[in-house]
Write a protein that holds these residues in place. Structure first.
Motif, PDB file in Angstrom:
ATOM      1  N   LEU A   1      -2.096   5.320   9.769  1.00  0.00           N
ATOM      2  CA  LEU A   1      -2.019   5.373   8.308  1.00  0.00           C
ATOM      3  C   LEU A   1      -0.935   6.330   7.828  1.00  0.00           C
ATOM      4  N   GLN A   2      -0.748   7.462   8.527  1.00  0.00           N
ATOM      5  CA  GLN A   2       0.283   8.395   8.074  1.00  0.00           C
ATOM      6  C   GLN A   2       1.683   7.822   8.288  1.00  0.00           C
ATOM      7  N   SER A   3       1.799   6.818   9.156  1.00  0.00           N
ATOM      8  CA  SER A   3       3.113   6.213   9.406  1.00  0.00           C
ATOM      9  C   SER A   3       3.399   5.051   8.472  1.00  0.00           C
ATOM     10  N   VAL A   4       2.348   4.501   7.856  1.00  0.00           N
ATOM     11  CA  VAL A   4       2.556   3.376   6.949  1.00  0.00           C
ATOM     12  C   VAL A   4       3.220   3.896   5.678  1.00  0.00           C
ATOM     13  N   PRO A   5       4.373   3.370   5.314  1.00  0.00           N
ATOM     14  CA  PRO A   5       5.088   3.896   4.148  1.00  0.00           C
ATOM     15  C   PRO A   5       4.375   3.580   2.843  1.00  0.00           C
ATOM     16  N   VAL A   6       4.686   4.386   1.820  1.00  0.00           N
ATOM     17  CA  VAL A   6       4.114   4.154   0.494  1.00  0.00           C
ATOM     18  C   VAL A   6       4.411   2.741   0.022  1.00  0.00           C
ATOM     19  N   LEU A   7       5.632   2.267   0.256  1.00  0.00           N
ATOM     20  CA  LEU A   7       5.983   0.907  -0.139  1.00  0.00           C
ATOM     21  C   LEU A   7       5.125  -0.118   0.586  1.00  0.00           C
ATOM     22  N   GLY A   8       4.743   0.188   1.835  1.00  0.00           N
ATOM     23  CA  GLY A   8       3.879  -0.727   2.566  1.00  0.00           C
ATOM     24  C   GLY A   8       2.509  -0.843   1.924  1.00  0.00           C
ATOM     25  N   PHE A   9       1.947   0.277   1.472  1.00  0.00           N
ATOM     26  CA  PHE A   9       0.667   0.222   0.773  1.00  0.00           C
ATOM     27  C   PHE A   9       0.808  -0.513  -0.562  1.00  0.00           C
ATOM     28  N   LEU A  10       1.887  -0.201  -1.292  1.00  0.00           N
ATOM     29  CA  LEU A  10       2.067  -0.840  -2.597  1.00  0.00           C
ATOM     30  C   LEU A  10       2.206  -2.345  -2.469  1.00  0.00           C
ATOM     31  N   THR A  11       2.840  -2.796  -1.389  1.00  0.00           N
ATOM     32  CA  THR A  11       3.052  -4.224  -1.201  1.00  0.00           C
ATOM     33  C   THR A  11       1.739  -4.990  -1.259  1.00  0.00           C
ATOM     34  N   PHE A  12       0.677  -4.398  -0.707  1.00  0.00           N
ATOM     35  CA  PHE A  12      -0.584  -5.125  -0.595  1.00  0.00           C
ATOM     36  C   PHE A  12      -1.653  -4.652  -1.575  1.00  0.00           C
TER      37      PHE A  12
END
Length: 567
Positions: free
Chosen positions: A97-108
């Motif tokens: 989770l700490q490696s998942v970028p903010v943009l990756g979370f926003l995408t979904f």
């Protein structure tokens, strides 16, 4: 203070501060509860008169995310520290989770939250707060987990002899022992939220574009318009806000948390705060806190089932080993099933050549991350120790460090792009420092926390025996700060991977520079709404982070647990 039950001048000042804070919170909440059409009817404008309102909204989002991060930390990190079975799931999950970028979370998540609150601004607000939460929660969780795993054996034995219930043990032992490190990581988390505030408030995912009023969206528009004045005003507003919440929130907490330091002799130099001293003189706030603390004081009477009172002893029985193997098999099955689902989703649109490309780009980003972390460690470990051992200097530098840690990489895009173009520099090299701009402070803040937690009796003993120079670093300073440094370096590494999304693609007006790397790969895929490539990039990034954590940082964690406890 007046005699009897009369209120004092301290009560009046405290009441005014609380009333002002309540008014600001209510005003901001009303703004966030508007219909979604309100964002189109009143778009963000670069009007200095609106900047205080934007600063208020951004600050409220960040404190809402911080509150969620604290709840997440207390629940998840405690479970990971106390239960071997939970640790097998939670620690790798935090690595990912700490490696998942903010943009990756926003995408979904943007579509999800907007679907929960159709036609309301609160849905987009929840998406932004969740995005900020993802930039705050992980380092706090790692810090709390590290503290719980390194509680001195004598304190643990005392808690067992007194028969503390799980809740009383948490309140009386675990939380106080972890408090100094947690406070500094909370400040770092707040600053980390500022670093990604542009991506959190100016959201663009495929054909969906939402701009929330705030300093982040102001910066996004100012950078797009090449407006140096507006960028400067935004940075000034950030500085003012950081100084305010440093004085009104964090400095009082630092002064309060100093009493939880683990030592047997009194500290000669303690951090101070005018607001903390003011609160101690009030009658009104003490009564208010006592009323709110009543339920907490009565919770220790309940012995919650299912939560062990202490880190479990690694039993060697056949039944225990069988249960652990069964649990490990279930976790492995869940991971394989998730990997199979992800592979099917990616394979519909991409080929193995795309996977190979993402892996090669990941190697490029990995090289940047590890070199930058090594350089940042060499610089900030000595400085952090020096500051942590001098509370007076820590007080002076605390707001400056928070401001520098909060400085968004986007603000430096004009200077970076202009310099690289003017001097014909290689973006693959000269965009790299932007990756560590916000993440190097994880190392500094954790080292400061570790140095400030060195017991006074240990420092006095080193002085009495004449231990100095390199011997002092080898036998006193480095062993004392090592668990804190590992937490800081681990989160800085994960944060640098996250920051690569912002740093490997820099733009200023119509000019855009790109460094070859996995961050640029994910950023371009997110802007294009190419979800298979976004998923591929996040998956490859997660694999790299997990491998680095398992090979480098986890062995250091285990060494700190075994050899560097304050026993």
């Amino acid at each position: 203070m007046r005699k009897g039950g009369a209120l004092s001048w301290a009560d009046l000042i405290a009441f005014l501060l609380l009333a002002a804070a309540a008014v600001l919170v209510v005003q901001g909440a009303e703004q966030m509860g508007q219909p979604l059409a309100h964002l189109q009817s009143q778009p963000v404008v670069l009007d200095p008169a609106r900047l205080p309102e934007y600063a208020l909204l951004t600050t409220l989002r960040m404190f809402a995310a911080l509150a969620a991060s604290l709840v997440f930390t207390f629940v998840v990190a405690t479970l990971a520290a106390k239960s071997r079975k939970a640790e097998l799931v939670i620690v790798p999950a935090l690595d990912i989770l700490q490696s998942v970028p903010v943009l990756g979370f926003l995408t979904f998540t943007v579509t999800f939250f907007m679907g929960l609150f159709p036609g309301r601004e609160v849905g987009v607000e929840c998406a932004a707060i969740f995005a900020i939460f993802t930039s705050q929660a992980w380092n706090m969780s790692f810090s709390f987990y590290q503290s719980l795993r390194t509680i001195p054996a004598d304190l643990d034995e005392v808690a067992r002899q007194f028969g503390f219930s799980p809740w009383r043990r948490f309140v009386r032992l675990e939380l106080p022992f972890a408090m100094p490190g947690l406070v500094w990581n909370t400040m770092m988390s707040m600053s980390g939220g500022w670093f990604f505030v542009v991506a959190s408030e100016a959201i663009t995912v495929g054909d969906t574009t939402v701009t929330l009023p705030g300093i982040g969206s102001w910066l996004s528009i100012a950078i797009g318009n090449e407006d140096f004045k507006a960028v400067g005003l935004a940075v000034l507003a950030m500085a003012v806000v950081i100084v305010l919440y440093d004085q009104l929130v964090f400095r009082p907490i630092v002064a309060w948390a100093d009493k939880f330091r683990f030592e047997q002799t009194a500290s000669q130099a303690r951090p101070s705060s005018w607001l903390y001293d003011l609160i101690r003189r009030t009658r009104l706030l003490r009564r208010l806190f006592a009323a709110f603390a009543w339920p907490i004081r009565n919770l220790p009477a309940f012995n919650w089932p299912g939560l062990p009172a202490a880190p479990p002893i690694r039993a060697g029985g056949v039944a225990d080993r069988a249960l652990n193997l069964l649990w490990l098999a279930l976790v492995a099955f869940a991971c394989l099933w998730a990997a199979w689902v992800l592979q099917n989703f990616i394979a519909r649109s991409l080929s193995w050549s795309d996977v190979l490309t993402a892996f090669i780009l990941g190697l490029a980003t990995l090289t940047r991350v590890m070199v930058l972390i090594a350089v940042a460690s060499l610089i900030w470990v000595p400085i952090g120790v020096w500051v942590g051992l001098r509370p007076a200097w820590a007080e002076r530098l605390q707001p400056l460090a928070q401001f520098l840690a909060a400085f968004p990489a986007n603000v430096l895009f004009p200077f970076a792009v202009t310099a690289i173009v003017a001097f014909r520099l290689d973006p693959n090299i000269w965009l790299s420092p932007l990756m560590v701009l916000g993440t190097q402070w994880y190392i500094l803040f954790n080292v400061i926390a570790g140095a400030s937690a060195i017991p006074t009796d240990m420092k006095e003993a080193a002085h009495i025996f004449g231990i100095g120079g390199w011997q002092w670093w080898r036998q006193v300073a480095l062993p004392a700060i090592f668990p804190y440094y590992v937490t800081g370096a681990l989160t800085a590494t994960g944060g640098s991977w996250n920051a690569s999304i912002v740093a490997e693609v820099a733009s200023w007006g119509d000019r855009q520079l790109e460094a070859a790397g996995l961050g640029a790969f994910i950023a371009k895929a997110t802007t294009a709404g190419d979800y298979p490539r976004v998923a591929l990039g996040i998956a490859v990034m997660s694999v790299f982070v997990i491998v680095v954590n398992r090979v480098v940082w986890r062995p250091m964690y285990r060494y700190a647990e075994r050899r560097l406890r304050l026993d």
